[in-house]
Structures are given as structure tokens and as C-alpha cells.
Design a protein around this motif. Structure first.
Motif, PDB file in Angstrom:
ATOM      1  N   ILE A 169      -3.131   3.408  -1.022  1.00  0.00           N
ATOM      2  CA  ILE A 169      -4.559   3.111  -1.194  1.00  0.00           C
ATOM      3  C   ILE A 169      -5.350   3.366   0.087  1.00  0.00           C
ATOM      4  N   CYS A 354      -4.161  -2.156  -5.159  1.00  0.00           N
ATOM      5  CA  CYS A 354      -4.409  -3.217  -4.169  1.00  0.00           C
ATOM      6  C   CYS A 354      -4.625  -4.557  -4.848  1.00  0.00           C
ATOM      7  N   GLY A 355      -4.932  -4.538  -6.161  1.00  0.00           N
ATOM      8  CA  GLY A 355      -5.026  -5.782  -6.918  1.00  0.00           C
ATOM      9  C   GLY A 355      -6.403  -6.412  -6.963  1.00  0.00           C
TER      10      GLY A 355
HETATM   11 FE1  SF4 Z   1      -8.803   0.499  -6.443  1.00  0.00          FE
HETATM   12 FE2  SF4 Z   1      -9.398  -1.696  -7.876  1.00  0.00          FE
HETATM   13 FE3  SF4 Z   1      -7.022  -0.570  -8.150  1.00  0.00          FE
HETATM   14 FE4  SF4 Z   1      -7.672  -1.833  -5.868  1.00  0.00          FE
HETATM   15  S1  SF4 Z   1      -7.403  -2.767  -7.878  1.00  0.00           S
HETATM   16  S2  SF4 Z   1      -6.607   0.119  -6.060  1.00  0.00           S
HETATM   17  S3  SF4 Z   1      -9.860  -1.346  -5.721  1.00  0.00           S
HETATM   18  S4  SF4 Z   1      -8.974   0.382  -8.668  1.00  0.00           S
END
Ligand code: SF4
Ligand code: L3W
Length: 441
Positions: A169, A354-355
Motif C-alpha cells: 500500500i 490497510c483496513g
Molecule cells: Fe485503500 Fe481503503 Fe483498502 Fe486501505 S482499506 S488499502 S485505504 S481501499
């Protein structure tokens, strides 16, 4: 056609080192650029038609012209070297064997944008390349191309190499910025875009390694000449990293006028499929872009030849097209199981989420579990519809593109290879027999 632009000196031994690079025309673009007005450099990049080589293909000159310039606020250039997209390793090649073209591109771009502190955020796993880059930075500094009062122009610039810690990420530009600031790499909401509020809330341009290296030939030959390479809005050369079932995996530089068929089968590039196997599918732009079955790969939706460029690859939208993406070209032969392949990717995106947003955090895990069941012979026919439904609820509903990147491979696999999903549901015993040791996943 093969292009010799970024890799034109690939055959020269020692091109990694300053003296050899300089002897073969290195830093001539920097010499030229440092005598130009900053706005004129931006203008050359605009004329070149260069588009971001990290995946989105956003026009580089336009991004540069968005950079805010409030009085007294420092601006930054950040080089995104967090190359983590599965199937993508072209930036690694460039940095490992041609570090000075990147350093020269960074110097010219830093000068054009007014960045006195420029950062290379590099994938943590590329540890050995950190040493190569730092050595090249030291050499450039000793030769007066970095540091204070560069070549007597009064312009100061330092380049800092910052290692990531293994999170995919952090290749997303705002997560990268958070990580560079010392925080957890969670993507930020956009807007504001980094060009307005980026590193330490200062105006920041984030560009990919290949994009910044391309600034060197653009200044050397002029934006208009550079734009003559390629076709339409796909100007210049493009690096592609090829892997999967091909005879000649590796990194190739093309001018984006070659057809997909020629790229796969000609001896100059992939060299065809090993052992006379048939081509089943291809993912031309890194794991995030839709998979395309062989029968839709060589012709566009209009029935015309499909070429290796931004427009032709995406012709037909997601129904029949795909994307140039990051240039990670993955080839699958007739023996590959699309369900297993899709499950592997779902596992990856689930692990790397990333959650922060529920559709991505929950949806990626859910898709992975369902795919694992189907692949292992424990799926139901209704699971295929459920998978389709989950991916649709993720796409477009998340903070960053990782959500879309997780949804698209699932959507494309079901759209084009539904029969393989059904086969697994209808043949549980055979599926279990084929399920070679996935228990640890
Ligand atoms: Fe991107 Fe949202 Fe997934 Fe995090 S949870 S990697 S911000 S899409
Ligand atoms: C100012 C505006 N700036 C857009 C900027 C924006 C960004 C760029 C592109 O995702 C994709 C992703 C992956 N004012 C602006 C503006 N910008 N509008 O333009 O933005 P965007 O949102 O289209 O894309 P992104 O967030 O950069 C990148 C895909 O690439 N991908 C994988 C990438 C992986 C690697 C790797 O490992 N090397 O690159 C593959 O396809 O899925 O869709 O800079 O700020 N109005």
C-alpha cells in the motif's frame, strides 16, 4: 518496435558508474536544463506527452503544472520506487543497471519544480539497490550535480533514499507520503492532491522511477521529438517486465506501436509460449488490471489489431479491454487454473489492505475465503454470484485504488472464465486432488 531510449546504453559495461555514464552523454541533459527557465522545462515535458509510468498514466506535465507555489513554503519531489505490483520489475532493472539516468532525471525535475529536498521512496525488499543508488548519489555529488550551488547556478538539491518496510500500500502516493513522514502508511482522502498538500502538507509531486528517468531523453531531444516516438497519446518508450509462461521473460523497452501478438510471439521479445502450449490469457499491466482471454487479446472491440499502448489495450472497456497499468506483463498458458490464479491475487490484496475502509478490509477477505473454497472443491454454484456481488460493492467505494485493484481481477475472471469456476463446483473431488497443499494459505 524495440525502442532504444531509456535503455540505449544497456550494452555498455559499467554504465552504472558515473564516469562511464558521463562519457556516453550522461548529465548533458542536466547541463542543458540548468540553463533553461524552470517553466520551459515543464513546457518541454508537457509537449512530450509523457504519461505517468506507475500505473495510472496521468499526464506528467499537467501534474507538474498543478504544483502549488505558495510564498515561503518548500516544495518537494518524491520518486515512487516502491515497485510492488505483482508482475512488475521494470523500475528495479532501471535502478539496478542505470541509476544515473534516474539521478539525472531527479536533478532536472527537482530544478524544474523547485525541490531542494527530493526523496526516493524505495521498496524495502530492494535493499541491494539502496546501496547502488546511494553510491550513484555520492558520485553525482562529488561531480557537482547535487548539493549546494549545483554547477554554479545557485540551485541546491539533496536526494535522500528512504526504504519502505514491505507494505504494497505504500506505493499508493498518499500512503507513501504518510510513511515518509514516519507514520503508518494509510492512504489519505483525495482531494487535496499531493500537488497541493503532500509531504508535511507541502506541495509535492510524486512520480514513478521510469517517468522521472524519461525526463532525461525529453530534455536531450526536446519534447516534440520525444512525442514522435510511439503513437497518438501513447508517446515515448515504455518499459515492460515480462513473466509467466513465455520463453524469454525479462525487461523490454518498446515504442508502443507493436501489436500484442507480435510482442508475445516474436523472438525479439517474449519468444512465444514454452513447450508449444497454447496461450490462455494475459494480464498486461500488473496484477491489478483485468485479465484478458486469448480470444480477446489480439483484436480490439472494433475487430482491429490490438497494440501495446494505453488506448488500444483499454479498447472496449472492462468487457473486452484491459489496461497498460504498470507494464507488468503476465502470460498464462493453457495449463494454468484461472480460479487458483484469482485466489492467489485475492489473498495478496487481502493481506495488503490497510483496513481503513470496510468494503476493502472485509470484502477482500471474504472474496479470498470464497475463492479458496471454490478452488479447493468446497464451493457452491451460488458462491460465483456472491463473489460477483462482493467485487461490485468494493469497486469505487474505497479511499484508494487498492479496492478497485482487488475487485477487477475477480470481475474479469468471472466474466471471461465462468466455466472454470463452474468446473470446480461441479468437480469437487478432482478440485481437491488438484489442490496441491494450499492448507497453509
Ligand atoms: Fe485503500 Fe481503503 Fe483498502 Fe486501505 S482499506 S488499502 S485505504 S481501499
Ligand atoms: C492534481 C488533480 N493531481 C489526478 C494525480 C494524482 C496521481 C495521478 C494519478 O493509482 C494506479 C492504480 C493502481 N490534481 C489530479 C491529480 N492527479 N487528478 O494524478 O492519479 P490516479 O488517482 O488516477 O491514480 P493513482 O492513485 O496514482 C495508480 C494502478 O495504478 N496499478 C498499480 C500500480 C503499482 C505500481 C508499482 O508497483 N510500481 O505502480 C496498476 O495498474 O491500481 O489504479 O499522482 O495525484 N485534479
Amino acid at each position: 518496435m524495440a525502442a532504444k531510449v531509456l535503455l540505449k546504453n544497456d550494452h555498455i559495461e559499467g554504465i552504472r558508474y558515473y564516469d562511464t555514464y558521463r562519457k556516453h552523454g550522461g548529465y548533458e541533459a542536466a547541463e542543458k536544463a540548468l540553463k533553461m527557465a524552470q517553466a520551459d522545462i515543464v513546457e518541454e515535458v508537457k509537449k512530450s506527452g509523457l504519461r505517468g509510468r506507475g500505473g495510472a498514466g496521468f499526464p506528467t506535465g499537467m501534474k507538474w503544472s498543478f504544483l502549488a507555489k505558495p510564498d515561503g513554503v518548500p516544495r518537494h519531489l518524491v520518486c515512487n520506487a516502491d515497485e510492488s505490483e505483482p508482475g512488475t520489475f521494470k523500475d528495479r532493472y532501471l535502478m539496478e543497471f542505470h541509476p544515473h539516468i534516474l539521478i539525472e532525471g531527479l536533478l532536472i525535475s527537482s530544478f524544474a519544480l523547485g525541490s531542494n529536498a527530493t526523496y526516493i521512496y524505495i521498496r524495502g525488499e530492494y535493499a541491494w539497490i539502496v546501496n547502488i543508488l546511494e553510491e550513484a548519489i555520492d558520485e553525482a555529488k562529488k561531480a557537482g550535480w547535487l548539493g549546494k550551488n549545483i554547477q554554479g547556478t545557485g540551485f541546491d538539491c539533496e536526494i535522500y533514499v528512504h526504504r519502505g518496510a514491505g507494505a504494497y500500500i505504500c506505493g499508493e502516493e498518499t500512503a507513501l507520503i504518510e510513511s515518509l513522514e514516519g507514520k503508518r502508511g494509510n492512504p489519505r482522502m483525495k482531494p487535496p492532491f499531493p500537488a497541493i498538500q503532500g509531504l508535511w502538507m507541502r506541495p509535492t509531486v510524486v512520480n514513478n522511477v521510469e517517468t522521472l528517468a524519461a525526463v532525461v531523453p525529453i530534455i536531450n531531444m526536446g519534447g516534440e521529438e520525444y512525442a514522435k516516438i510511439g503513437v497518438g497519446r501513447s508517446t515515448g518508450s515504455k518499459l515492460l517486465s515480462v513473466c509467466g509462461n513465455v520463453n524469454k521473460p525479462g525487461v523490454y523497452e518498446i515504442d508502443m506501436t507493436i501489436s500484442v501478438e507480435e510482442f508475445i510471439y516474436s523472438d525479439e521479445y517474449c519468444g512465444g509460449i514454452p513447450n508449444g502450449k497454447r496461450l490462455k490469457a494475459c494480464i498486461p499491466g500488473g496484477s491489478s488490471v483485468p485479465i484478458v482471454p486469448a480470444n480477446l487479446l489480439f483484436k480490439t472491440a472494433k475487430g482491429e489489431t490490438r497494440y501495446m499502448n494505453y488506448e488500444s489495450l483499454s479498447d472496449g472497456g472492462f468487457a473486452t479491454g484491459t489496461m497498460m497499468g504498470s507494464g507488468g506483463f503476465i502470460v498464462l498458458d493453457e495449463d494454468q487454473c484461472i480460479v487458483r490464479h484469482t485466489m492467489t491475487l485475492a489473498r495478496f490484496y487481502n493481506h495488503e489492505s490497510c483496513g481503513q475502509c470496510s468494503p476493502c478490509r472485509e470484502g477482500t477477505g471474504w472474496m479470498y475465503k470464497i475463492l479458496k473454497n471454490i478452488e479447493g472443491g468446497k464451493g457452491k454454484m451460488s458462491d460465483i454470484g456472491l463473489l460477483w456481488d462482493i467485487q461490485r460493492r468494493i469497486e469505487g467505494n474505497t479511499i484508494c485504488p487498492l479496492g478497485d485493484a482487488a475487485a477487477w481481477p475477480v470481475a474479469a475472471a468471472i466474466r471471461h472464465f465462468r466455466d472454470e469456476f463452474e468446473w470446480h463446483v461441479n468437480n469437487p473431488e478432482e478440485s481437491q486432488r488438484r489442490n496441491y497443499g494450499l492448507a497453509h494459505y
